[in-house]
Design a protein around this motif. Structure first.
Motif, PDB file in Angstrom:
ATOM      1  N   CYS A   1     -24.170   6.563  -3.604  1.00  0.00           N
ATOM      2  CA  CYS A   1     -24.606   7.922  -3.250  1.00  0.00           C
ATOM      3  C   CYS A   1     -23.690   8.550  -2.214  1.00  0.00           C
TER       4      CYS A   1
ATOM      5  N   LYS B   1     -23.515  12.121   0.587  1.00  0.00           N
ATOM      6  CA  LYS B   1     -24.193  13.274   1.183  1.00  0.00           C
ATOM      7  C   LYS B   1     -23.312  13.879   2.269  1.00  0.00           C
TER       8      LYS B   1
ATOM      9  N   GLY C   1     -23.211   5.662   0.476  1.00  0.00           N
ATOM     10  CA  GLY C   1     -24.041   4.472   0.394  1.00  0.00           C
ATOM     11  C   GLY C   1     -23.522   3.571  -0.712  1.00  0.00           C
TER      12      GLY C   1
ATOM     13  N   VAL D   1     -23.586   1.637   4.745  1.00  0.00           N
ATOM     14  CA  VAL D   1     -23.486   3.099   4.719  1.00  0.00           C
ATOM     15  C   VAL D   1     -22.287   3.473   5.572  1.00  0.00           C
TER      16      VAL D   1
ATOM     17  N   ALA E   1     -27.517   0.562  -0.724  1.00  0.00           N
ATOM     18  CA  ALA E   1     -27.969   1.858  -0.196  1.00  0.00           C
ATOM     19  C   ALA E   1     -28.110   2.843  -1.351  1.00  0.00           C
TER      20      ALA E   1
ATOM     21  N   THR F   1     -30.042   5.998  -1.247  1.00  0.00           N
ATOM     22  CA  THR F   1     -30.276   7.408  -0.967  1.00  0.00           C
ATOM     23  C   THR F   1     -29.971   7.712   0.491  1.00  0.00           C
ATOM     24  N   LEU F   2     -29.468   8.927   0.743  1.00  0.00           N
ATOM     25  CA  LEU F   2     -29.050   9.348   2.076  1.00  0.00           C
ATOM     26  C   LEU F   2     -29.491  10.783   2.325  1.00  0.00           C
TER      27      LEU F   2
ATOM     28  N   SER G   1     -31.258   6.572   5.659  1.00  0.00           N
ATOM     29  CA  SER G   1     -30.766   5.815   4.510  1.00  0.00           C
ATOM     30  C   SER G   1     -31.842   4.831   4.078  1.00  0.00           C
TER      31      SER G   1
ATOM     32  N   SER H   1     -33.237   1.947   0.631  1.00  0.00           N
ATOM     33  CA  SER H   1     -32.819   1.020  -0.422  1.00  0.00           C
ATOM     34  C   SER H   1     -34.037   0.245  -0.910  1.00  0.00           C
TER      35      SER H   1
END
Length: 322
Positions: A200, A202, A213, A219, A240, A242-243, A254, A256
């Motif tokens: 991911c 961001k 991630g 991260v 990881a 999502t951020l 963050s 997981s």
């Protein structure tokens, strides 16, 4: 010595440390996102629908449920400056644009594959959607028609424009960040960011950093101008997934398969807070104007029946007496 900001936010989270649940769907929630004005929260689900809530002072109030997709809604996002429009990506090989004022789908765009990620350009003119076949389609937001399409020879995981709208970033399965010029879509650079799958990406709202991630459970935080890694966060034990940066760019959430969400101080990498969860978390989103985090957890054991958490979205940061 901890900064005043660090101390203030820790005290805020200590005083408001209970997450509240709101029923959104009949099955697992895949994606949550705030409108640009922070008034609404949208969610997309395995149940093939999107839901929109209005944020009142101390709670979410469900406004509408949006039906039309024939498969799971895997990701959604809002128009960057128009708080009435959002777009959904589905496994049914379509992208749908919705207007909360009419509560209807205003456009359906057919794509070539099962869509898994989507983003809206900062200038609001283009929607990019990626599918399971590693094809990224660029859709003109005004005409609702495809204007470009790129087939990539590597696994494309997540996509994003930079804040200046002149570069397009992709994370890939080889541990790289691929950067294209925009709108030309010519390769600029490929950065070896992690030793394993980059999942991911961001960008922070202030334009200083972007975060990656990875499947290595790290991260990484990158300087936007120099394209160099400035620090890594290593508190997760699982990839990881999502951020999300806070509205002021000072916090990074963050999550997981770990049963917690890590909230870090961007300037130091130190942990500000840890939100405890009962199951993995695959989507998080900070409110665009206040320290309020929306998120959704995986359903326990993958079961929907008699599962209190199935289809819920959660908010962390509301007053405890709400």
């Amino acid at each position: 010595m901890a900064s005043q900001y660090f101390q203030t936010m820790q005290e805020n989270f200590k005083n408001n440390n209970k997450s509240r649940e709101f029923q959104a769907h009949s099955a697992k929630v895949h994606s949550v996102a705030w409108s640009c004005d922070g008034r609404r929260l949208a969610s997309g689900s395995f149940d093939k629908t999107a839901s929109v809530f209005v944020l009142e002072k101390d709670r979410l109030v469900k406004e509408n449920n949006y039906r039309g997709h024939g498969d799971s809604v895997d990701q959604l996002c809002w128009h960057p400056t128009n708080p009435d429009l959002f777009v959904t990506a589905s496994g049914d090989k379509t992208v749908r644009i919705w207007d909360v004022r009419t509560t209807k789908c205003i456009a359906t765009v057919n794509t070539k594959g099962e869509n898994i990620n989507i983003c809206w350009s900062p200038d609001g003119q283009t929607i990019a959607v990626g599918n399971k076949d590693d094809i990224v389609t660029f859709i003109d937001a005004k005409t609702q028609r495809s204007k470009a399409e790129e087939q990539f020879k590597f696994e494309v995981n997540e996509i994003s424009w930079n804040n200046d709208n002149d570069m397009f970033f992709l994370t890939n399965g080889n541990g790289c960040i691929n950067i294209l010029s925009y709108p030309e879509l010519k390769p600029i650079q490929s950065i070896n960011a992690h030793p394993s799958n980059c999942i991911c990406i961001k960008f922070d709202p202030t334009g200083r950093y972007f975060a990656i991630g990875s499947a290595d459970a790290l991260v990484s935080l990158w300087d936007v101008d120099e394209l160099v890694c400035v620090r890594c966060l290593s508190r997760l034990d699982w990839p990881a997934r999502t951020l999300s940066f806070s509205h002021d760019g000072k916090m990074l959430a963050s999550a997981s398969e770990d049963h917690f969400i890590d909230i870090a101080d961007v300037d130091t990498g130190e942990r500000l807070w840890e939100i405890q969860c009962d199951s993995p978390t695959f989507t998080v989103a900070w409110h665009p104007k206040r320290p309020l985090l929306a998120y959704a957890c995986d359903d326990k054991d993958g079961k929907y029946d008699n599962n209190r958490e199935a289809g819920t979205v959660k908010l962390f940061g509301l007053p405890n007496d709400a």
